[in-house]
Design a protein around this motif. Structure first.
Motif, short mmCIF file in Angstrom:
data_model
loop_
_atom_site.label_atom_id
_atom_site.label_comp_id
_atom_site.label_asym_id
_atom_site.label_seq_id
_atom_site.Cartn_x
_atom_site.Cartn_y
_atom_site.Cartn_z
N PHE A 9 0.84 -1.20 0.00
CA PHE A 9 0.00 0.00 0.00
C PHE A 9 0.87 1.25 0.00
N ALA A 10 1.92 1.25 0.84
CA ALA A 10 2.81 2.42 0.91
C ALA A 10 3.47 2.66 -0.45
N PHE A 13 0.57 3.72 -3.08
CA PHE A 13 -0.02 5.03 -2.81
C PHE A 13 0.96 6.14 -3.14
N SER A 14 2.23 5.93 -2.80
CA SER A 14 3.23 7.00 -3.03
C SER A 14 3.53 7.19 -4.51
N TYR A 17 -0.55 8.51 -6.11
CA TYR A 17 -0.96 9.87 -5.76
C TYR A 17 -0.35 10.90 -6.71
N PRO A 18 0.98 10.95 -6.88
CA PRO A 18 1.51 11.92 -7.84
C PRO A 18 1.09 11.63 -9.28
N PRO A 88 8.71 5.39 -2.10
CA PRO A 88 8.10 6.60 -1.53
C PRO A 88 8.97 7.85 -1.69
N TRP A 89 10.31 7.70 -1.62
CA TRP A 89 11.19 8.84 -1.85
C TRP A 89 11.02 9.36 -3.28
N GLY A 91 8.36 9.01 -5.12
CA GLY A 91 7.05 9.64 -5.19
C GLY A 91 7.09 11.08 -4.67
N ALA A 92 7.82 11.28 -3.56
CA ALA A 92 7.95 12.64 -2.99
C ALA A 92 8.69 13.55 -3.97
N TRP B 100 2.59 16.30 0.15
CA TRP B 100 3.52 15.51 0.96
C TRP B 100 2.82 14.96 2.21
N ILE B 103 0.91 11.90 1.12
CA ILE B 103 1.81 10.76 0.89
C ILE B 103 2.28 10.19 2.23
N GLY B 106 -0.18 7.88 3.84
CA GLY B 106 -0.19 6.55 3.24
C GLY B 106 0.95 5.66 3.71
N LEU B 107 1.99 6.27 4.22
CA LEU B 107 3.16 5.51 4.67
C LEU B 107 3.02 5.02 6.12
N ALA B 110 2.94 1.13 7.05
CA ALA B 110 4.24 0.49 6.77
C ALA B 110 5.29 0.95 7.77
N LEU B 129 12.02 9.85 5.83
CA LEU B 129 11.12 10.48 4.87
C LEU B 129 9.99 11.23 5.61
#
Lengths: 105, 150
Positions: A9-10, A13-14, A17-18, A88-89, A91-92, B100, B103, B106-107, B110, B129
């Motif tokens: 999911f993490a 989603f990351s 979303y973008p 996730p990084w 995605g950010a 941000w 996001i 969502g993390l 985890a 992060l």
């Protein structure tokens, strides 16, 4: 299974979303001046339309569905653990890149 | 009045979140071979980091929900002012703050599981992060509120 789902999911989603932000796709709009929800832009509504809530809903639901499908496979845990440390990084960073025009870049 | 209270509580939750997450992240840094016990940095990082993850998840969620509830007023009162002042970078900074923050939300599952199960690479990555997200959101929120507040 819960751990695998959470990691997937993490990751998803990351990225979703973008991605949805980039294509300006969302699940509904909120018109704060009228306190009304709409599925899409409505010319009869006054004031600005907010897409943020719909964006979170769209990315969240898509990530839940996809993560549920992937979490069924035990072998996917190794991939999920590697991906969740990096994706996730990215995605950010992608989000920053999408907003670069606001900063004249 | 309710909006003002919401904004203040949002800020206070953010401060608690900043402190907890900063302590936890710094505890992950490599330890010196010989630590000087009374040094500020040694004490700052000498926390029971695994016990912070649940409070961090709770305060992040509370801060997020409070921000989400007062966001419509920003959209109606503050953003038009930024547009009139042609402050595209201020609008962009708030956009980055909200995206941000989403996001980061969502993390959280985890992140929490990585601390519970001590999955070292994942807990390091997600903690740092989330720290970056929280610090940026906190600082940008304050600067933007100084330019034009609710």
């Amino acid at each position: 299974m819960v751990s695998r789902f959470s990691y997937w999911f993490a990751v998803l989603f990351s990225v979703l979303y973008p991605a949805l932000l980039a294509v300006d796709w969302h699940w509904g709009l909120y018109y704060p001046l009228e306190s009304q929800w709409r599925w899409s832009l409505d010319d009869t509504m006054h004031g600005p339309a907010m897409q943020w809530y719909g964006l979170i809903a769209a990315a969240g639901i898509a990530a839940v569905v996809m993560a549920s499908s992937l979490a069924v496979f035990k072998r996917s845990e190794g991939v999920a653990l590697k991906a969740v440390s990096l994706i996730p990084w990215l995605g950010a960073c992608w989000t920053v890149w999408l907003l670069a025009p606001f900063f004249g870049l | 009045m309710l909006v003002l209270i919401g904004l203040i509580v949002h800020g206070l939750c953010a401060v608690v979140l900043l402190g907890a997450l900063s302590h936890q992240a710094f505890s992950l840094l490599p330890k010196r071979k010989v630590a000087v016990a009374d040094q500020f940095f040694t004490r700052y990082r000498s926390v029971s980091a695994h016990s912070f993850s649940t409070p961090i998840v709770i305060t992040y969620t509370m801060t997020f929900l409070l921000g989400a509830s007062i966001y419509p007023l920003y959209r109606l009162d503050v953003r038009p002012a930024f547009e009139e002042m042609a402050l595209a970078s201020a609008i962009g900074a708030f956009e980055l703050k909200e995206h941000w923050a989403a996001i980061g939300l969502g993390l959280l599952p985890a992140y929490w599981l990585s601390w519970k199960n001590n999955v070292i690479p994942v807990k390091h990555s997600l903690t740092w992060l989330l720290l970056m997200v929280v610090w940026f959101d906190f600082l940008s929120g304050h600067v933007l509120n100084n330019i034009r507040g609710l």
